[in-house]
Motif scaffolding. Structure first.
Motif, short mmCIF file in Angstrom:
data_model
loop_
_atom_site.label_atom_id
_atom_site.label_comp_id
_atom_site.label_asym_id
_atom_site.label_seq_id
_atom_site.Cartn_x
_atom_site.Cartn_y
_atom_site.Cartn_z
N GLU A 128 0.82 -1.21 0.00
CA GLU A 128 0.00 0.00 0.00
C GLU A 128 0.85 1.26 0.00
N ARG A 129 2.09 1.13 0.42
CA ARG A 129 3.00 2.28 0.42
C ARG A 129 3.82 2.37 -0.86
N TYR A 130 4.29 1.23 -1.35
CA TYR A 130 5.25 1.24 -2.45
C TYR A 130 4.70 0.70 -3.77
N GLY A 131 3.45 0.20 -3.77
CA GLY A 131 2.87 -0.34 -4.99
C GLY A 131 2.76 -1.85 -4.93
N ARG A 165 17.23 0.52 -4.28
CA ARG A 165 15.82 0.19 -4.48
C ARG A 165 14.91 1.28 -3.95
N PHE A 166 15.17 1.72 -2.70
CA PHE A 166 14.28 2.71 -2.10
C PHE A 166 14.46 4.10 -2.71
N GLY A 188 11.66 6.92 -4.18
CA GLY A 188 11.59 8.24 -3.55
C GLY A 188 11.88 8.25 -2.06
N VAL A 189 12.58 7.21 -1.56
CA VAL A 189 12.89 7.12 -0.13
C VAL A 189 14.41 7.02 0.03
N ASP A 190 14.97 7.94 0.80
CA ASP A 190 16.40 7.90 1.12
C ASP A 190 16.55 7.25 2.49
N PRO A 221 12.83 6.37 7.39
CA PRO A 221 12.56 4.93 7.57
C PRO A 221 11.86 4.31 6.37
N MET A 222 11.89 2.98 6.33
CA MET A 222 11.13 2.17 5.38
C MET A 222 9.87 1.66 6.07
N GLU A 223 8.85 1.35 5.30
CA GLU A 223 7.65 0.73 5.86
C GLU A 223 7.67 -0.75 5.51
N VAL A 224 7.54 -1.59 6.54
CA VAL A 224 7.68 -3.03 6.35
C VAL A 224 6.60 -3.78 7.12
#
Length: 638
Positions: free
Chosen positions: A281-284, A386-387, A391-393, A398-401
């Motif tokens: 839902e966050r990254y596709g 990848r991130f 658009g995430v550095d 943070p990453m959403e997992v």
């Protein structure tokens, strides 16, 4: 491995339409048309057929070639495109590069503890003992391991390990390892045939005489005649809706093929849910469940929810991240924190989300931004890249997992000294088998098992090959069994109902995720079996779009395999009335000492049969290591 051309031998035949026994029934469509289909196929003879071109299959083939044989390796994908490449974080071996006190009995003890003592002790000890030599071997073959300042192979922390034991190449370990093995195989000129799907083993239930499948590029049938078959075709985690594999691999091929050939399956109720998969839902949707390597946590990554407690807000704790959340593993595992066992961390994340402390996208935060940015880029280059593309550095945010189906501890029951399955001529290795990992796999042990046991299996099989195995003849009965399968495949390709195979695969994934996921109970498992029966009934209305080169046909064959393993998982999970490792029953939340037994599955014309088998004890050195109570001290990372 060198690509081998198709064989010259081709036969055309026609006859009665047969079903794919034990898998999909005869499909819809005009059966007369299906009977009229000519079945063209090539016959290929080889002393040893290795099914699966990942690390396990490659290491077996290398050992066979170094013994003077010329095995044939077949794989479903392009050359070098195997699931091994997705094992990113590292490979375990008690080298003692950073922690000299580490040794193979401690590695074995950690593995048994993580597996909740349901592991095969011999399998564990063989893996732990042989891994230092296998790492040195890979190093000699050119694998570019990370190095310490004084030139030793570097090692990092991984979950539930007492010492820094995990060797690595940034976060590309599996990819580089497979490249190294393939380079070695090519140097030995091992024949390899890509884009081949095996759909049945030639077996009378007591011995195997080869395999049947088709060329996924041409659709032509393939009959592989051999007296020795090695199954190295992976696990079945992709049968779940949310998983870390690609959709077209880890569908249960090895387990379904082995079961139908007369072999036993073991420990299939134990499916590992990796704590940190990407949140779709966050990254596709295309990224949903894709693995965020444990190396992130091994290098100091921290997990946070979306809540802020009073003490955190006042600065009374180190628990705040760039996300502003609470470092919740302090409540679940204050000593081992994010590097506790995978089942523990996965259930903790699921609990946080279920109780409303997750992100708006249904996950939690994984943050490593407190580490130096250059350190992160050096140790986790794939994750950074990848991130960044999304658009995430990760050096700053943070990453959403969330948990994702990642690895299947269950599989074919084998003798680990030999790879033998109990069916003459059939061997198995890698994630296709059960025994090393017990109820939960220690991170970094999957790659280790492939090369440690792969060498042993290759060595044993080489000793079984005789002069007459080079070009075995094809008997009339073997040809008849193969042609029956080819006609069944032709009939499957002619299916013209209303339901697409991909739709049923997605529905099956939902059944497993909902009813045999991280949290299970008897009612849900029985409901899952009912839904599975409904899915089987819907296969009578299957529609395959395209010929045997189409993805639709490939998905139909995948479905036939996944239906088999789905039933096995549901039935064994229902049978095991306790919680142990990755198998958590909310209606039986405690571990029952009486259930320190393996569940064995066999199949015959009447269906599946389940039996229990006791677990042996470890050797004296490992018992001593267990008694010492070695344990990871997470705070070394702080």
């Amino acid at each position: 491995m060198t690509e081998t051309p198709p064989a010259d031998h081709s036969v055309s035949t026609a006859g009665d339409v047969g079903g794919v026994d034990g898998r999909l029934p005869t499909q819809g469509g005009d059966e007369a048309d299906a009977r009229d289909h000519e079945v063209a196929y090539d016959v290929v003879t080889t002393p040893v057929l290795v099914i699966g071109a990942g690390a396990a299959g490659a290491r077996v083939a290398i050992e066979l070639a170094e013994s003077g044989l010329e095995p044939l390796v077949v794989g479903k994908r392009d050359y070098g495109d195997a699931h091994t490449t997705w094992a990113a974080g590292g490979i375990n071996a008690a080298l003692g590069s950073l922690d000299p006190e580490d040794d193979w009995p401690i590695h074995a003890a950690d593995t048994l503890n993580e597996g909740h003592h349901l592991n095969d002790p011999e399998a564990v000890e063989l893996t732990a003992k042989h891994m230092p030599d296998r790492i040195r071997e890979l190093d000699e073959w050119g694998m570019s391991f990370a190095r310490t300042d004084d030139g030793k192979i570097n090692q990092r922390y991984f979950g539930a390990q007492s010492y820094r034991r995990t060797c690595f190449v940034g976060d590309r370990t599996g990819e580089v390892m497979l490249e190294t093995l393939i380079d070695r195989a090519q140097a030995l000129e091992i024949p390899y045939r890509e884009n081949v799907m095996i759909t049945r083993l030639l077996s009378d239930g007591t011995r195997v005489d080869g395999a049947v499948g088709f060329d996924m590029e041409t659709g032509d049938g393939l009959l592989f005649r051999t007296n020795h078959v090695v199954l190295a075709a992976g696990g079945f985690s992709a049968a779940y809706r949310r998983h870390s594999s690609r959709d077209d691999e880890n569908n249960g091929d090895a387990q379904a093929l082995a079961l139908e050939a007369g072999a036993r399956l073991l420990d299939t109720e134990f499916v590992q849910f990796h704590p940190t998969g990407m949140v779709g839902e966050r990254y596709g949707d295309e990224w949903d469940g894709r693995l965020v390597t444990e190396a992130v946590r091994g290098e100091g990554g921290r997990l946070y929810n979306s809540e802020v407690s009073a003490s955190d807000a006042s600065g009374g704790s180190e628990a705040l991240s760039a996300s502003g959340g609470e470092r919740f593993m302090e409540r679940y595992s204050p000593d081992q924190m994010e590097l506790d066992a995978r089942d523990v961390v996965a259930r903790a994340i699921a609990q946080e989300v279920r109780e409303g402390r997750g992100t708006e996208h249904g996950g939690v935060y994984l943050d490593i931004s407190h580490r130096d940015p250059e350190y992160i880029r050096e140790r986790l280059p794939t994750m950074v890249e990848r991130f960044e593309g999304l658009g995430v550095d990760i050096t700053e945010e943070p990453m959403e997992v969330g948990p994702t189906a990642h690895y299947t501890m269950g599989g074919v029951d084998i003798d680990f000294q030999t790879g033998e399955t109990g069916v003459d001529g059939l061997y198995a290795v890698g994630e296709a088998v059960a025994g090393v990992h017990g109820a939960n796999r220690l991170g970094g042990n999957s790659l280790a098992e492939t090369v440690a046991i792969g060498k042993l299996v290759g060595d044993h099989v080489s000793e079984q090959v005789t002069a007459g195995d080079d070009a075995p003849t094809v008997t009339d009965s073997q040809r008849a069994l193969a042609e029956r399968e080819f006609r069944a495949l032709a009939d499957l390709a002619a299916s013209d109902g209303d339901v697409a195979p991909r739709t049923l695969l997605e529905d099956l994934g939902e059944v497993l995720w909902t009813h045999a996921g991280i949290l299970r109970d008897g009612t849900g498992l029985r409901d899952g079996l009912d839904r599975l029966a409904e899915l089987r009934a819907r296969t009578a209305d299957l529609r395959v779009d395209g010929d045997r080169t189409s993805r639709s046909f490939e998905y139909a064959v995948d479905l036939s395999m996944s239906l088999v393993v789905a039933e096995v998982v549901l039935r064994t999970a229902l049978e095991r009335t306790e919680s142990r490792g990755a198998h958590y029953r909310t209606d039986y939340p405690e571990t029952d000492p009486a259930w320190r037994q393996n569940l064995i599955v066999t199949a015959d014309e009447s269906g599946l049969s389940l039996q229990r088998r006791g677990v042996a004890g470890p050797s004296e050195p490992v018992r001593e290591a267990l008694a010492e109570g070695y344990e990871l001290d997470y705070h070394h990372l702080e």
